[in-house]
Write a protein that holds these residues in place. Structure first.
Motif, PDB file in Angstrom:
ATOM      1  N   ASP A  88       0.823  -1.204   0.000  1.00  0.00           N
ATOM      2  CA  ASP A  88       0.000   0.000   0.000  1.00  0.00           C
ATOM      3  C   ASP A  88       0.862   1.261   0.000  1.00  0.00           C
ATOM      4  OD1 ASP A  88      -2.524   1.018  -0.150  1.00  0.00           O
ATOM      5  OD2 ASP A  88      -2.769   1.236   2.011  1.00  0.00           O
ATOM      6  N   ILE A  89       2.058   1.153   0.574  1.00  0.00           N
ATOM      7  CA  ILE A  89       2.921   2.317   0.743  1.00  0.00           C
ATOM      8  C   ILE A  89       3.998   2.394  -0.335  1.00  0.00           C
ATOM      9  CG2 ILE A  89       4.533   3.461   2.316  1.00  0.00           C
ATOM     10  CD1 ILE A  89       3.044   2.035   4.617  1.00  0.00           C
ATOM     11  N   PHE A  90       4.582   1.229  -0.683  1.00  0.00           N
ATOM     12  CA  PHE A  90       5.737   1.210  -1.583  1.00  0.00           C
ATOM     13  C   PHE A  90       5.384   0.531  -2.902  1.00  0.00           C
ATOM     14  CE2 PHE A  90       7.317   1.081   2.793  1.00  0.00           C
ATOM     15  CZ  PHE A  90       8.134   2.208   2.806  1.00  0.00           C
ATOM     16  N   ASN A  91       6.238   0.770  -3.892  1.00  0.00           N
ATOM     17  CA  ASN A  91       6.044   0.215  -5.219  1.00  0.00           C
ATOM     18  C   ASN A  91       6.227  -1.299  -5.195  1.00  0.00           C
ATOM     19  OD1 ASN A  91       6.651  -0.548  -8.071  1.00  0.00           O
ATOM     20  ND2 ASN A  91       6.415   1.647  -8.371  1.00  0.00           N
ATOM     21  N   THR A  92       5.406  -2.001  -5.988  1.00  0.00           N
ATOM     22  CA  THR A  92       5.487  -3.457  -6.052  1.00  0.00           C
ATOM     23  C   THR A  92       6.859  -3.928  -6.507  1.00  0.00           C
ATOM     24  OG1 THR A  92       3.143  -3.502  -6.616  1.00  0.00           O
ATOM     25  CG2 THR A  92       4.384  -5.523  -6.986  1.00  0.00           C
ATOM     26  N   SER A  93       7.475  -3.188  -7.430  1.00  0.00           N
ATOM     27  CA  SER A  93       8.789  -3.572  -7.945  1.00  0.00           C
ATOM     28  C   SER A  93       9.866  -3.511  -6.874  1.00  0.00           C
ATOM     29  CB  SER A  93       9.183  -2.666  -9.112  1.00  0.00           C
ATOM     30  OG  SER A  93       9.275  -1.311  -8.685  1.00  0.00           O
ATOM     31  N   VAL A  94       9.597  -2.793  -5.785  1.00  0.00           N
ATOM     32  CA  VAL A  94      10.540  -2.740  -4.657  1.00  0.00           C
ATOM     33  C   VAL A  94      10.208  -3.820  -3.634  1.00  0.00           C
ATOM     34  CG1 VAL A  94      11.392  -1.315  -2.757  1.00  0.00           C
ATOM     35  CG2 VAL A  94      10.943  -0.276  -4.977  1.00  0.00           C
ATOM     36  N   VAL A  95       8.917  -3.952  -3.327  1.00  0.00           N
ATOM     37  CA  VAL A  95       8.504  -4.882  -2.273  1.00  0.00           C
ATOM     38  C   VAL A  95       8.759  -6.327  -2.667  1.00  0.00           C
ATOM     39  CG1 VAL A  95       6.537  -5.739  -0.946  1.00  0.00           C
ATOM     40  CG2 VAL A  95       6.775  -3.285  -1.380  1.00  0.00           C
ATOM     41  N   THR A  96       8.438  -6.705  -3.902  1.00  0.00           N
ATOM     42  CA  THR A  96       8.508  -8.108  -4.323  1.00  0.00           C
ATOM     43  C   THR A  96       9.905  -8.708  -4.196  1.00  0.00           C
ATOM     44  OG1 THR A  96       6.630  -7.809  -5.813  1.00  0.00           O
ATOM     45  CG2 THR A  96       8.048  -9.718  -6.197  1.00  0.00           C
ATOM     46  N   PRO A  97      10.946  -8.105  -4.779  1.00  0.00           N
ATOM     47  CA  PRO A  97      12.275  -8.721  -4.644  1.00  0.00           C
ATOM     48  C   PRO A  97      12.801  -8.700  -3.215  1.00  0.00           C
ATOM     49  CG  PRO A  97      12.453  -6.599  -5.753  1.00  0.00           C
ATOM     50  CD  PRO A  97      11.000  -6.913  -5.657  1.00  0.00           C
ATOM     51  N   VAL A  98      12.545  -7.621  -2.472  1.00  0.00           N
ATOM     52  CA  VAL A  98      13.016  -7.547  -1.087  1.00  0.00           C
ATOM     53  C   VAL A  98      12.337  -8.613  -0.238  1.00  0.00           C
ATOM     54  CG1 VAL A  98      13.090  -6.108   0.988  1.00  0.00           C
ATOM     55  CG2 VAL A  98      13.599  -5.100  -1.231  1.00  0.00           C
ATOM     56  N   TYR A  99      11.029  -8.753  -0.431  1.00  0.00           N
ATOM     57  CA  TYR A  99      10.278  -9.758   0.336  1.00  0.00           C
ATOM     58  C   TYR A  99      10.747 -11.170  -0.016  1.00  0.00           C
ATOM     59  CZ  TYR A  99       6.376 -12.654   1.892  1.00  0.00           C
ATOM     60  OH  TYR A  99       5.614 -13.629   2.483  1.00  0.00           O
ATOM     61  N   TYR A 100      10.970 -11.431  -1.286  1.00  0.00           N
ATOM     62  CA  TYR A 100      11.408 -12.771  -1.692  1.00  0.00           C
ATOM     63  C   TYR A 100      12.748 -13.137  -1.048  1.00  0.00           C
ATOM     64  CZ  TYR A 100      13.393 -16.514  -4.427  1.00  0.00           C
ATOM     65  OH  TYR A 100      13.998 -17.690  -4.785  1.00  0.00           O
ATOM     66  N   VAL A 101      13.695 -12.218  -1.113  1.00  0.00           N
ATOM     67  CA  VAL A 101      15.037 -12.494  -0.569  1.00  0.00           C
ATOM     68  C   VAL A 101      14.974 -12.700   0.946  1.00  0.00           C
ATOM     69  CG1 VAL A 101      17.334 -11.533  -0.226  1.00  0.00           C
ATOM     70  CG2 VAL A 101      16.209 -11.279  -2.431  1.00  0.00           C
ATOM     71  N   LEU A 102      14.297 -11.807   1.655  1.00  0.00           N
ATOM     72  CA  LEU A 102      14.244 -11.905   3.122  1.00  0.00           C
ATOM     73  C   LEU A 102      13.443 -13.126   3.569  1.00  0.00           C
ATOM     74  CD1 LEU A 102      13.735  -8.161   4.137  1.00  0.00           C
ATOM     75  CD2 LEU A 102      15.839  -9.505   4.184  1.00  0.00           C
ATOM     76  N   PHE A 103      12.316 -13.384   2.901  1.00  0.00           N
ATOM     77  CA  PHE A 103      11.481 -14.526   3.271  1.00  0.00           C
ATOM     78  C   PHE A 103      12.226 -15.841   3.036  1.00  0.00           C
ATOM     79  CE2 PHE A 103       8.338 -17.720   1.760  1.00  0.00           C
ATOM     80  CZ  PHE A 103       7.719 -17.964   2.969  1.00  0.00           C
ATOM     81  N   THR A 104      12.858 -15.981   1.875  1.00  0.00           N
ATOM     82  CA  THR A 104      13.583 -17.216   1.569  1.00  0.00           C
ATOM     83  C   THR A 104      14.752 -17.421   2.513  1.00  0.00           C
ATOM     84  OG1 THR A 104      12.981 -16.915  -0.765  1.00  0.00           O
ATOM     85  CG2 THR A 104      14.698 -18.525  -0.263  1.00  0.00           C
ATOM     86  N   THR A 105      15.466 -16.350   2.835  1.00  0.00           N
ATOM     87  CA  THR A 105      16.583 -16.457   3.775  1.00  0.00           C
ATOM     88  C   THR A 105      16.100 -16.900   5.152  1.00  0.00           C
ATOM     89  OG1 THR A 105      17.753 -14.694   2.587  1.00  0.00           O
ATOM     90  CG2 THR A 105      18.512 -15.218   4.802  1.00  0.00           C
ATOM     91  N   ALA A 106      14.990 -16.316   5.617  1.00  0.00           N
ATOM     92  CA  ALA A 106      14.448 -16.694   6.927  1.00  0.00           C
ATOM     93  C   ALA A 106      13.993 -18.149   6.945  1.00  0.00           C
ATOM     94  CB  ALA A 106      13.281 -15.767   7.288  1.00  0.00           C
ATOM     95  N   VAL A 107      13.359 -18.602   5.867  1.00  0.00           N
ATOM     96  CA  VAL A 107      12.899 -19.994   5.799  1.00  0.00           C
ATOM     97  C   VAL A 107      14.078 -20.954   5.779  1.00  0.00           C
ATOM     98  CG1 VAL A 107      11.731 -21.683   4.333  1.00  0.00           C
ATOM     99  CG2 VAL A 107      10.700 -19.447   4.716  1.00  0.00           C
ATOM    100  N   MET A 108      15.121 -20.621   5.032  1.00  0.00           N
ATOM    101  CA  MET A 108      16.301 -21.485   4.983  1.00  0.00           C
ATOM    102  C   MET A 108      16.973 -21.578   6.349  1.00  0.00           C
ATOM    103  SD  MET A 108      17.822 -20.330   1.248  1.00  0.00           S
ATOM    104  CE  MET A 108      19.251 -21.405   1.300  1.00  0.00           C
ATOM    105  N   MET A 109      17.030 -20.471   7.073  1.00  0.00           N
ATOM    106  CA  MET A 109      17.589 -20.488   8.424  1.00  0.00           C
ATOM    107  C   MET A 109      16.742 -21.342   9.358  1.00  0.00           C
ATOM    108  SD  MET A 109      18.723 -16.511   8.939  1.00  0.00           S
ATOM    109  CE  MET A 109      18.931 -16.786  10.698  1.00  0.00           C
ATOM    110  N   CYS A 110      15.419 -21.149   9.295  1.00  0.00           N
ATOM    111  CA  CYS A 110      14.517 -21.900  10.162  1.00  0.00           C
ATOM    112  C   CYS A 110      14.595 -23.393   9.870  1.00  0.00           C
ATOM    113  CB  CYS A 110      13.089 -21.392   9.976  1.00  0.00           C
ATOM    114  SG  CYS A 110      11.867 -22.209  11.033  1.00  0.00           S
ATOM    115  N   SER A 111      14.624 -23.762   8.602  1.00  0.00           N
ATOM    116  CA  SER A 111      14.689 -25.170   8.232  1.00  0.00           C
ATOM    117  C   SER A 111      16.015 -25.797   8.639  1.00  0.00           C
ATOM    118  CB  SER A 111      14.490 -25.320   6.722  1.00  0.00           C
ATOM    119  OG  SER A 111      13.239 -24.811   6.330  1.00  0.00           O
TER     120      SER A 111
END
Length: 267
Positions: free
Chosen positions: A195-218
């Motif tokens: 709602d606040i930021f551009n999709t082109s910014v949110v999508t790659p940042v979210y993908y990288v952070l989410f995948t990194t967190a999942v890999m750490m948790c697993s």
């Protein structure tokens, strides 16, 4: 832009959410049969498909950077599949319960919850409107726990279909409640970020952070990296970084008018 929930009144948003739900159901099944470190990064293929479909049906231009990003995403996914870790066998809710009692995972979960609360109640009011990392970090951290819940529920469903009295086990219901809470938090704060930021910014940042967190948790919960040889570790990390590079190229330069005709000019 005010961070409201007006999108809940739009049928198109609900239709999109329903489509995502169908896709996540298939993703759910994948978590039951494969390591989370392998399944989560392959979610980059959804970004690739979205780019191709938007170029075809929405008349969005896919420039040279985007095409290179798509190729890198495919190559990185292939490398990750080849070098994917073999997780420690978890075939029952009893073994899943033992994993959840591991001190390392308990410390990780507490850190995730505390940091998420700090981001929501401290950093959010101060920096949430100006820094994209605040709400995306909340989604990513809580998302790592939701993947663990999905993994446990996948095991429970396999036991249920095999005829075991899983419905009498309290762990399955606890995982289901935790999953609903985690997904609700993710949807809320991801929509705040979009709602606040551009999709082109949110999508790659979210993908990288989410995948990194999942890999750490697993890695902490299922000990996926414990028995991996060095070349598989390097291959997995290299494949992940290749996907990240592809996603970055696909989104960061999406609005840049760059065509093959301009290549001699840049050279």
């Amino acid at each position: 832009g005010q961070g409201g929930h007006a999108y809940l009144q739009e049928w198109l948003w609900w239709a999109g959410l329903l489509c995502m739900g169908v896709g996540e159901a298939a993703n759910f099944a994948a978590y039951a049969f494969a390591p989370a470190t392998l399944v989560t990064p392959l979610g980059a293929l959804s970004v690739l498909v979205s780019a191709v479909l938007s170029s075809t049906f929405l008349n969005e231009q896919l420039n040279v950077h985007g095409k290179i990003g798509c190729i890198l995403s495919i190559l990185g996914s292939t490398v990750m599949v080849i070098h994917a870790p073999q997780e420690e066998e978890v075939s029952s809710l009893e073994s899943m319960a033992e994993k959840l009692k591991d001190p390392g995972f308990i410390v990780f979960a507490v850190c995730v919850l505390v940091s998420s609360l700090l981001l929501i109640f401290v950093a959010g009011p101060r920096c949430g409107q100006s820094n994209v990392l605040v709400y995306v970090l909340v989604c990513s951290a809580i998302g790592s726990l939701s993947v663990s819940c999905v993994k446990g529920l996948g095991i429970a469903l396999k036991e249920l279909f095999s005829g075991k009295p899983v419905l009498k086990e309290p762990l399955g219901w606890v995982l289901l409640v935790c999953l609903v809470i985690c997904i609700s938090v993710q949807i809320n704060y991801l929509n705040k970020a979009l709602d606040i930021f551009n999709t082109s910014v949110v999508t790659p940042v979210y993908y990288v952070l989410f995948t990194t967190a999942v890999m750490m948790c697993s890695a902490i919960l299922f000990k996926e990296w414990q028995h991996m040889v060095l070349d598989n570790i390097i291959g997995t990390i290299s494949g992940f970084l290749t996907i990240v590079s592809g996603i970055f190229l696909l989104h960061a330069f999406r609005d840049m008018p760059f065509t093959p005709d301009l290549l001699p000019l840049f050279l």
